[in-house]
Enzyme design. Sequence first.
Site, mmCIF file in Angstrom:
data_model
loop_
_atom_site.group_PDB
_atom_site.id
_atom_site.type_symbol
_atom_site.label_atom_id
_atom_site.label_comp_id
_atom_site.label_asym_id
_atom_site.label_seq_id
_atom_site.Cartn_x
_atom_site.Cartn_y
_atom_site.Cartn_z
ATOM 1 N N ASP A 208 0.864 -1.182 0.000
ATOM 2 C CA ASP A 208 0.000 0.000 0.000
ATOM 3 C C ASP A 208 0.896 1.225 0.000
ATOM 4 O OD1 ASP A 208 -2.373 1.631 0.366
ATOM 5 O OD2 ASP A 208 -1.755 1.881 2.445
ATOM 6 N N SER A 209 0.294 2.398 -0.196
ATOM 7 C CA SER A 209 1.063 3.638 -0.124
ATOM 8 C C SER A 209 1.571 3.911 1.294
ATOM 9 C CB SER A 209 0.172 4.794 -0.584
ATOM 10 O OG SER A 209 -1.030 4.793 0.162
ATOM 11 N N TYR B 28 -0.834 8.362 -2.404
ATOM 12 C CA TYR B 28 -0.955 8.036 -3.825
ATOM 13 C C TYR B 28 -2.223 8.693 -4.419
ATOM 14 C CZ TYR B 28 2.591 4.238 -3.758
ATOM 15 O OH TYR B 28 3.736 3.499 -3.681
ATOM 16 N N CYS C 59 -4.186 -1.244 -1.975
ATOM 17 C CA CYS C 59 -4.392 0.203 -2.072
ATOM 18 C C CYS C 59 -5.367 0.414 -3.221
ATOM 19 C CB CYS C 59 -3.059 0.878 -2.370
ATOM 20 S SG CYS C 59 -3.177 2.639 -2.729
ATOM 21 N N ASN C 60 -6.444 1.119 -2.953
ATOM 22 C CA ASN C 60 -7.444 1.323 -3.997
ATOM 23 C C ASN C 60 -6.890 2.135 -5.155
ATOM 24 O OD1 ASN C 60 -10.470 0.564 -2.920
ATOM 25 N ND2 ASN C 60 -9.035 0.959 -1.272
ATOM 26 N N GLU D 211 -6.094 8.602 10.015
ATOM 27 C CA GLU D 211 -4.726 8.482 10.541
ATOM 28 C C GLU D 211 -4.581 9.218 11.869
ATOM 29 O OE1 GLU D 211 -1.471 8.872 7.860
ATOM 30 O OE2 GLU D 211 -2.417 7.564 6.381
ATOM 31 N N CYS E 127 -11.556 2.948 -0.272
ATOM 32 C CA CYS E 127 -10.247 3.450 0.165
ATOM 33 C C CYS E 127 -9.873 2.688 1.417
ATOM 34 C CB CYS E 127 -10.337 4.946 0.469
ATOM 35 S SG CYS E 127 -8.827 5.624 1.192
ATOM 36 N N HIS F 71 -8.562 3.488 4.084
ATOM 37 C CA HIS F 71 -8.751 4.134 5.386
ATOM 38 C C HIS F 71 -10.202 4.152 5.859
ATOM 39 C CE1 HIS F 71 -4.742 5.420 4.418
ATOM 40 N NE2 HIS F 71 -4.622 6.159 5.510
HETATM 41 N N1 DGL Z 1 -4.232 3.716 0.320
HETATM 42 C C1 DGL Z 1 -4.883 4.756 -0.429
HETATM 43 C C2 DGL Z 1 -6.119 4.172 -1.119
HETATM 44 O O1 DGL Z 1 -6.685 3.177 -0.713
HETATM 45 C C3 DGL Z 1 -5.265 5.930 0.456
HETATM 46 C C4 DGL Z 1 -4.077 6.759 0.895
HETATM 47 C C5 DGL Z 1 -3.348 7.419 -0.249
HETATM 48 O O2 DGL Z 1 -3.891 8.353 -0.872
HETATM 49 O O3 DGL Z 1 -2.225 7.002 -0.517
HETATM 50 O O4 DGL Z 1 -6.539 4.696 -2.107
#
Ligand code: DGL
Length: 270
Positions: free
Chosen positions: A10-11, A42, A73-74, A152, A184, A186
């Site tokens: 993931d990011s 991301y 990561c979406n 977060e 997403c 989060h």
């Molecule tokens: N992990 C990212 C997502 O699921 C969210 C955080 C980011 O923008 O990197 O899209």
Amino acid sequence: MPWKAIGIFDSGVGGLTVLKEIIKALPQEDTIYFGDTARVPYGTKSPETVTRYSLEIASFLVHRDIKLLVVACNTASACALEALQQTLSIPVVGVIEPGARRAASVTRSGKIGVIGTEGTIRSSAYAKAIKRINPEVEVVTRACPLFVPLAEEGWTDNEVAHLTARIYLTGLREAGVDTLVLGCTHYPLLKRVIGETIGEDVKLVDSAEETARTVAEILRGRDLLRPSSEQGNHHYFVSDVPAGFIRVGNRFLGGRLGDVYQVSLDAEKG
Ligand code: DGL
């Protein structure tokens, strides 16, 4: 033959919500997690940049001899899944297809809402995936970027969270969606606030749970599941100093992370 691990990236910390579901579904599996904490977020970056980062991380994980890669990561799933699948010889699972499948199967009214980062919503990846399954379904989308820092920060049930949710979700509620995809990593942390705001009768689809189910199915289908008598080990790598990842990550994972190592992807390349 030693059993290989599942690679997940993931990011940053967000993918730990996906890892949590994978550990719940497959406690016997070893996992290697990579969080790109030096380059997060991301969600605001171009598809080209997200694809380049994703391929670099995939190469790092493949060098650790993984048997399957989860793009947890979406945004990376929306932008880079195809490039990853074309490049790697192991199965690559994104979070979008499983979430889309679930949403298409639970909607009754045929009106599905999708929320995610700007990158995910701009790509229309969820809308396309849902419409591939059922072209009749109407998909209403909304980028909710502020949900990421709120999750977060641990602000998941205070006034700011409620107000933000109201501003983001009122349009979707008025559009009459009966299903809402949390597109997403989060957003599962904000499930309560999102559920209360959109309306208790709207079904929330958590891509993390669906992705874990898909991973289990693929490994079972290829006879790659470790025996259920085993207990999995979990390794964590990040691209920036680990302190912030550990602090926030324990909450995202809902348990204690093991050791977290900082690595440089540039050093790996050289
Ligand atoms: N992990 C990212 C997502 O699921 C969210 C955080 C980011 O923008 O990197 O899209």
